[in-house]
Write an enzyme that holds these catalytic residues in place. Structure first.
Site, PDB file in Angstrom:
ATOM      1  N   ASP A   3       5.066  11.952 -12.419  1.00 26.84           N
ATOM      2  CA  ASP A   3       3.841  11.307 -12.219  1.00 26.84           C
ATOM      3  C   ASP A   3       2.454  12.236 -12.198  1.00 26.84           C
ATOM      4  O   ASP A   3       2.413  12.999 -11.398  1.00 26.84           O
ATOM      5  CB  ASP A   3       3.799  10.598 -10.634  1.00 26.84           C
ATOM      6  CG  ASP A   3       2.736   9.727 -10.716  1.00 26.84           C
ATOM      7  OD1 ASP A   3       1.936   9.371 -11.302  1.00 26.84           O
ATOM      8  OD2 ASP A   3       2.961   8.757  -9.315  1.00 26.84           O
ATOM      9  N   ASP A  54      -3.439   6.935 -14.751  1.00 26.67           N
ATOM     10  CA  ASP A  54      -2.562   7.392 -13.742  1.00 26.67           C
ATOM     11  C   ASP A  54      -1.153   6.646 -14.320  1.00 26.67           C
ATOM     12  O   ASP A  54      -0.957   5.395 -14.322  1.00 26.67           O
ATOM     13  CB  ASP A  54      -2.777   6.883 -12.290  1.00 26.67           C
ATOM     14  CG  ASP A  54      -1.710   6.904 -11.559  1.00 26.67           C
ATOM     15  OD1 ASP A  54      -0.671   7.567 -11.804  1.00 26.67           O
ATOM     16  OD2 ASP A  54      -1.724   6.449 -10.242  1.00 26.67           O
ATOM     17  N   HIS A  89      -1.680  -0.516  -7.602  1.00 29.26           N
ATOM     18  CA  HIS A  89      -3.162  -0.299  -6.778  1.00 29.26           C
ATOM     19  C   HIS A  89      -4.295  -0.381  -7.836  1.00 29.26           C
ATOM     20  O   HIS A  89      -4.142  -0.002  -9.037  1.00 29.26           O
ATOM     21  CB  HIS A  89      -3.152   1.311  -6.039  1.00 29.26           C
ATOM     22  CG  HIS A  89      -2.878   2.182  -6.837  1.00 29.26           C
ATOM     23  ND1 HIS A  89      -3.609   3.045  -7.822  1.00 29.26           N
ATOM     24  CD2 HIS A  89      -1.573   2.864  -6.982  1.00 29.26           C
ATOM     25  CE1 HIS A  89      -3.024   4.107  -8.036  1.00 29.26           C
ATOM     26  NE2 HIS A  89      -1.946   3.798  -7.778  1.00 29.26           N
ATOM     27  N   HIS A 141      -6.924   4.994  -5.271  1.00 32.35           N
ATOM     28  CA  HIS A 141      -6.723   4.045  -4.632  1.00 32.35           C
ATOM     29  C   HIS A 141      -7.768   3.300  -3.963  1.00 32.35           C
ATOM     30  O   HIS A 141      -8.495   3.820  -3.000  1.00 32.35           O
ATOM     31  CB  HIS A 141      -5.745   4.242  -3.416  1.00 32.35           C
ATOM     32  CG  HIS A 141      -4.100   4.535  -3.558  1.00 32.35           C
ATOM     33  ND1 HIS A 141      -3.430   3.779  -3.525  1.00 32.35           N
ATOM     34  CD2 HIS A 141      -3.743   5.646  -4.087  1.00 32.35           C
ATOM     35  CE1 HIS A 141      -2.040   4.420  -4.180  1.00 32.35           C
ATOM     36  NE2 HIS A 141      -2.489   5.439  -4.420  1.00 32.35           N
ATOM     37  N   GLU A 200       2.771  -0.075 -10.801  1.00 34.04           N
ATOM     38  CA  GLU A 200       4.004   0.679 -10.946  1.00 34.04           C
ATOM     39  C   GLU A 200       4.916  -0.030  -9.980  1.00 34.04           C
ATOM     40  O   GLU A 200       4.822  -0.786  -9.098  1.00 34.04           O
ATOM     41  CB  GLU A 200       3.598   2.277 -10.328  1.00 34.04           C
ATOM     42  CG  GLU A 200       2.771   2.231  -8.783  1.00 34.04           C
ATOM     43  CD  GLU A 200       2.591   3.317  -8.279  1.00 34.04           C
ATOM     44  OE1 GLU A 200       3.374   4.363  -8.803  1.00 34.04           O
ATOM     45  OE2 GLU A 200       1.434   3.629  -7.728  1.00 34.04           O
ATOM     46  N   GLU A 228       5.226   3.701 -14.412  1.00 33.98           N
ATOM     47  CA  GLU A 228       3.962   3.340 -14.187  1.00 33.98           C
ATOM     48  C   GLU A 228       3.133   3.183 -15.307  1.00 33.98           C
ATOM     49  O   GLU A 228       3.118   4.208 -15.936  1.00 33.98           O
ATOM     50  CB  GLU A 228       3.425   4.338 -12.906  1.00 33.98           C
ATOM     51  CG  GLU A 228       1.985   3.930 -12.649  1.00 33.98           C
ATOM     52  CD  GLU A 228       1.363   4.992 -11.685  1.00 33.98           C
ATOM     53  OE1 GLU A 228       0.555   4.762 -11.028  1.00 33.98           O
ATOM     54  OE2 GLU A 228       1.891   6.140 -11.390  1.00 33.98           O
TER      55      GLU A 228
END
Length: 441
Positions: free
Chosen positions: A211, A222, A291, A299, A324, A419
């Site tokens: 990640d 992300d 998120h 976040h 994710e 994700e």
């Protein structure tokens, strides 16, 4: 001894010859010395040219389980990568990622002139995200070319992060790594990266979540994928990948976040996996979520649940989300455990008094290099902030910096993760024509 002496003399002669300056005649007949800097530059160029352009994105990922190989397609990159993103796309015409069309009443957004005009306000954000996304794709492909059993996790992360910085041309807070590379193994679901001295090795029977993020002008991409080599984990990986894709399809402008979670859970829990003669239902890790993402804020306030019963808050146009999912063979619930490696300055913290000079110095370093982006202890060591533990503790105790320890399910269980990022807007017809998905699944 005579042979060794002769070899040494030969080496010395070679060094002298290399260091020797060349003489060049000027127009008036005088001789001037010219050093070998130009020759060294030429050698450097020659070395770079030896890295041949790879005219296809294809890469065989068959040693990984259910990760997918990289599809054929044009590329402007060498193998291994050496060319920064901006040098590949000097006109900043970064590749357009996959475009998912809106459904039902939201289809009108594609043709409504007023809404397309509003999207022009997002042009800078989209440009930054496309550059970050292309960097992430190329780094992801590079990482998948070398990750294999027997490697130290710290070496995997260091090589990935070095390439991430190189391709995005890291420059302080303007561009660089968005957060420490996660390489959480087995029952550890998230927030683990090796601290200095951690020599944990990736094994054939491990399930490892890679990640990592890239940021350009604070706009963060992300994404994550799961590495596994043993086919016995196929059903777990299949469940989580299918659930993530379900979340991507269910998401959209005006969609309620709770509806996405319900759709994800229905798919995830329809899978079972047999391990060591015991059948496990694949469970959603119910206290982990997708998120929203804001500038320099990983976040940004809204969470995308992966089980039913979450908030009825709706997604809005112009928002960036990380969708994710985490599937587990354990209890489907994580708790903090283990040595902390992830830290991040509180996004909303104001000025607070600090007594310790070293804490003040460390905070200044954090502000200049990471701002409100996440960082890890290993990065502080690499930057020369080797005696940071007490200073960092004071920043944590003062509420200026928050800790993010590893998040773990029960020992003996296995957790997988996938994700992707989504920006909710109306693509232009030209972008729709250029839309592609050159990455592996």
């Amino acid at each position: 001894e005579e042979q060794k002496h002769g070899d040494n003399q030969t080496q010395e002669k070679k060094k002298k010859k290399k260091k020797k300056n060349k003489k060049k005649k000027t127009a008036d007949g005088k001789e001037v010395e010219e050093d070998d800097d130009d020759e060294a530059d030429e050698e450097s160029k020659q070395e770079t040219s030896n890295q041949k352009l790879s005219y296809s994105r294809f890469q065989d990922n068959s040693r990984f389980r259910l990760l997918g190989s990289w599809a054929e397609g044009p590329t402007k990159q060498t193998n291994p990568p050496t060319i920064p993103i901006d040098k590949q796309f000097p006109k900043k015409d970064y590749p357009v990622g996959e475009i998912s069309e809106y459904f039902n009443e939201n289809r009108k957004r594609i043709s409504a002139e007023e809404l397309r005009e509003r999207d022009k306000l997002l042009e800078h954000q989209i440009q930054c995200l496309r550059k970050a996304a292309e960097c992430h794709r190329q780094v992801r492909k590079y990482a998948q070319s070398y990750i294999q059993p027997g490697m130290k996790l710290i070496d995997i992360c260091d090589r990935l992060e070095e390439m991430n910085r190189r391709l995005v041309e890291a420059n302080g807070l303007d561009a660089g790594i968005a957060f420490p590379t996660g390489c959480s193994i087995n029952h550890v679901a998230a927030h683990y990266t090796p601290n200095t001295g951690d020599n944990t090795v990736l094994n054939y029977d491990d399930v490892c979540k890679i990640d990592f993020g890239t940021q350009v002008d604070g706009r963060i991409v992300d994404c994550a994928f799961t590495v596994a080599f043993n086919p016995k984990y196929d059903k777990l990986l299949e469940a989580v990948k299918d659930s993530t894709n379900t979340g991507l399809k269910a998401a959209g402008i005006d969609v309620r976040l709770c509806d996405i979670g319900e759709a994800i859970q229905e798919v995830m829990e329809s899978y079972e996996i047999e391990l060591n003669g015991k059948t496990h239902q694949v469970k959603c890790v119910r206290n982990l979520n997708g998120h929203s993402i804001g500038p320099y804020q990983i976040h940004a306030g809204k969470t995308v649940p992966i089980v039913k019963g979450g908030p009825a808050t709706r997604m809005e146009e112009g928002e960036l989300y990380a969708i994710e999912t985490f599937g587990s063979t354990g209890k489907g619930y994580v708790f903090e455990d283990g040595e902390c490696s992830h830290y991040m300055k509180d996004f909303y913290v104001g000025s607070k008094p600090l007594r310790h000079p070293k804490a003040k110095g460390l905070l200044k370093f954090i502000d200049q290099n990471y701002g409100t982006l996440a960082f890890c202890r290993k990065w502080l060591d690499q930057a020369g902030e080797t005696h940071h533990i007490m200073a960092l503790k004071q920043l944590v105790d003062s509420g200026i910096v928050n800790t993010y320890p590893p998040l773990c399910d029960v020992t003996g269980s296995y957790v997988a993760q996938y994700e992707h990022c989504l920006l909710y807007t109306s693509p232009s017809p030209r972008d729709r024509q250029k839309s592609r998905m050159p990455s592996s699944a």
